[in-house]
Design an enzyme around this catalytic site. Sequence first.
Site, PDB file in Angstrom:
ATOM      1  CG  ASP A  35      -2.094   0.942   1.090  1.00 28.10           C
ATOM      2  OD1 ASP A  35      -2.370   1.400  -0.031  1.00 28.10           O
ATOM      3  OD2 ASP A  35      -2.736   1.237   2.122  1.00 28.10           O
ATOM      4  CB  THR A  81     -13.104  -7.845  -5.036  1.00 30.07           C
ATOM      5  OG1 THR A  81     -13.006  -7.836  -3.610  1.00 30.07           O
ATOM      6  CG2 THR A  81     -12.709  -9.218  -5.536  1.00 30.07           C
ATOM      7  CG  ASN A  83      -7.921  -1.896  -5.259  1.00 33.96           C
ATOM      8  OD1 ASN A  83      -7.046  -2.747  -5.047  1.00 33.96           O
ATOM      9  ND2 ASN A  83      -8.152  -0.920  -4.385  1.00 33.96           N
ATOM     10  NE  ARG A  86      -7.603   2.218  -5.503  1.00 30.94           N
ATOM     11  CZ  ARG A  86      -6.416   2.215  -4.953  1.00 30.94           C
ATOM     12  NH1 ARG A  86      -5.358   2.537  -5.651  1.00 30.94           N
ATOM     13  NH2 ARG A  86      -6.269   1.870  -3.680  1.00 30.94           N
ATOM     14  NE  ARG A 207      -2.841  -1.425   4.407  1.00 32.66           N
ATOM     15  CZ  ARG A 207      -4.103  -1.474   3.996  1.00 32.66           C
ATOM     16  NH1 ARG A 207      -4.917  -2.395   4.474  1.00 32.66           N
ATOM     17  NH2 ARG A 207      -4.569  -0.605   3.124  1.00 32.66           N
ATOM     18  NE  ARG A 213      -7.840   0.783   5.383  1.00 27.64           N
ATOM     19  CZ  ARG A 213      -7.552   2.077   5.612  1.00 27.64           C
ATOM     20  NH1 ARG A 213      -7.641   2.561   6.828  1.00 27.64           N
ATOM     21  NH2 ARG A 213      -7.196   2.874   4.626  1.00 27.64           N
ATOM     22  CB  ILE A 214      -7.224  -7.081   7.306  1.00 30.91           C
ATOM     23  CG1 ILE A 214      -6.590  -7.277   8.696  1.00 30.91           C
ATOM     24  CG2 ILE A 214      -7.117  -8.357   6.487  1.00 30.91           C
ATOM     25  CD1 ILE A 214      -5.078  -7.456   8.706  1.00 30.91           C
ATOM     26  CD  GLU A 226       3.238 -13.320  15.614  1.00 29.69           C
ATOM     27  OE1 GLU A 226       3.130 -12.148  16.044  1.00 29.69           O
ATOM     28  OE2 GLU A 226       2.836 -14.315  16.251  1.00 29.69           O
TER      29      GLU A 226
HETATM   30  C1  IPE Z   1      -5.464  -2.721  -0.262  1.00 37.06           C
HETATM   31  O1  IPE Z   1      -5.125  -1.381  -0.402  1.00 37.06           O
HETATM   32  C2  IPE Z   1      -5.449  -3.409  -1.605  1.00 37.06           C
HETATM   33  C3  IPE Z   1      -4.140  -3.570  -2.220  1.00 37.06           C
HETATM   34  C4  IPE Z   1      -3.002  -3.253  -1.696  1.00 37.06           C
HETATM   35  C5  IPE Z   1      -4.152  -4.186  -3.520  1.00 37.06           C
HETATM   36  P1  IPE Z   1      -6.238  -0.251  -0.550  1.00 37.06           P
HETATM   37  O2  IPE Z   1      -5.515   1.028  -0.685  1.00 37.06           O
HETATM   38  O3  IPE Z   1      -7.183  -0.613  -1.634  1.00 37.06           O
HETATM   39  O4  IPE Z   1      -6.995  -0.366   0.844  1.00 37.06           O
HETATM   40  P2  IPE Z   1      -7.850   0.702   1.642  1.00 37.06           P
HETATM   41  O5  IPE Z   1      -8.862   1.280   0.678  1.00 37.06           O
HETATM   42  O6  IPE Z   1      -6.900   1.729   2.131  1.00 37.06           O
HETATM   43  O7  IPE Z   1      -8.460  -0.072   2.761  1.00 37.06           O
HETATM   44  C1  IPE Z   2      -1.495   0.289  -3.335  1.00 37.87           C
HETATM   45  O1  IPE Z   2      -1.292   1.654  -3.384  1.00 37.87           O
HETATM   46  C2  IPE Z   2      -1.725  -0.324  -4.704  1.00 37.87           C
HETATM   47  C3  IPE Z   2      -3.120  -0.691  -4.972  1.00 37.87           C
HETATM   48  C4  IPE Z   2      -4.097  -0.698  -4.116  1.00 37.87           C
HETATM   49  C5  IPE Z   2      -3.425  -1.121  -6.305  1.00 37.87           C
HETATM   50  P1  IPE Z   2      -2.486   2.683  -3.378  1.00 37.87           P
HETATM   51  O2  IPE Z   2      -2.851   2.995  -4.784  1.00 37.87           O
HETATM   52  O3  IPE Z   2      -3.613   2.201  -2.549  1.00 37.87           O
HETATM   53  O4  IPE Z   2      -1.799   3.940  -2.720  1.00 37.87           O
HETATM   54  P2  IPE Z   2      -2.434   4.941  -1.674  1.00 37.87           P
HETATM   55  O5  IPE Z   2      -2.936   4.115  -0.527  1.00 37.87           O
HETATM   56  O6  IPE Z   2      -3.538   5.647  -2.369  1.00 37.87           O
HETATM   57  O7  IPE Z   2      -1.315   5.833  -1.285  1.00 37.87           O
HETATM   58 MG    MG Z   3      -4.083   2.396  -0.604  1.00 41.87          MG
END
Ligand code: IPE
Ligand code: IPE
Ligand code: MG
Length: 261
Positions: A35, A81, A83, A86, A207, A213-214, A226
């Site tokens: 992330d 699922t 994402n 966006r 993470r 969070r998960i 862990e």
């Molecule tokens: C979790 O990250 C999904 C991936 C890393 C692929 P997100 O950025 O989508 O999660 P949230 O929205 O912060 O919970």
């Molecule tokens: C993680 O990075 C990659 C995916 C979820 C695809 P993000 O795109 O969620 O990056 P932030 O959380 O917006 O910084």
């Molecule tokens: Mg993110």
Amino acid sequence: MWRFFPQKNKYVQEEAEFTFDSNRAIPKHIAIIMDGNGRWAQNRRLPRVAGHKEGMETVKTITKHASRLGVKVLTLYAFSTENWKRPEEEVSFLMQLPVDFFDKFVPELIKENVKVNVMGYTEFLPAHTQDAVTRAIEQTKDNTGMVLNFALNYGSRAEIVTAVKDIYAELKKKDASEEEITETLISDHLMTGFLPIELRDPELLIRTSGEERISNFLLWQIAYSELFFTDALWPDFNGELLEMAIAAFQNRDRRFGGLKK
Ligand code: IPE
Ligand code: IPE
Ligand code: MG
């Protein structure tokens, strides 16, 4: 928690300092919620997708590093699922990434003896993404080293629903009783069911980006994992920090509900 100071290019552990010891247990299965790509780019006044591109480089670094440390399975959360919510532009960039990634990286994966797997609802991915994935799996199928397992269009609740439906259909067909429903049967029907049973559940879940969070990742499988959270954004993550996460893991007392060893 490990705090990352980009200016100093330094990671600092707040409570205790651990040193990585390659002679101590290395987690057999590491899962990572990659992330912070968007924030990494925004911090540099770049479009969010520049962060995803840079994040792809981190995937290469971490794959090689984990494989050399003797990790057996590396599961990377690449697209959830959720994402799809966006902007279309970002989604289509993310769908092109596996094509570029595998095109360039498969020869190295073969050299490293790494075997690619993809888990998720891949049937809903664009055709060019599906093709790239199928090709990479095929090209690395004889490799016997680390499994590089991408979670692509993956969501754990959907995974559990699918598993329950499949189990229901199977039991009905055999006219079997509910007694046949066991933890092993459920584990067999999850998307990690292709792995040998002792490797299905990650021992360590990392993470990046400071979120704790998960986000619908491996809900069943992380029952006793862990957890390691770091402020480092995914494009800033590196081998040194991976070793720090493992060092933290090596210093945890894993009790599984029992008592201290
Ligand atoms: C979790 O990250 C999904 C991936 C890393 C692929 P997100 O950025 O989508 O999660 P949230 O929205 O912060 O919970
Ligand atoms: C993680 O990075 C990659 C995916 C979820 C695809 P993000 O795109 O969620 O990056 P932030 O959380 O917006 O910084
Ligand atoms: Mg993110």
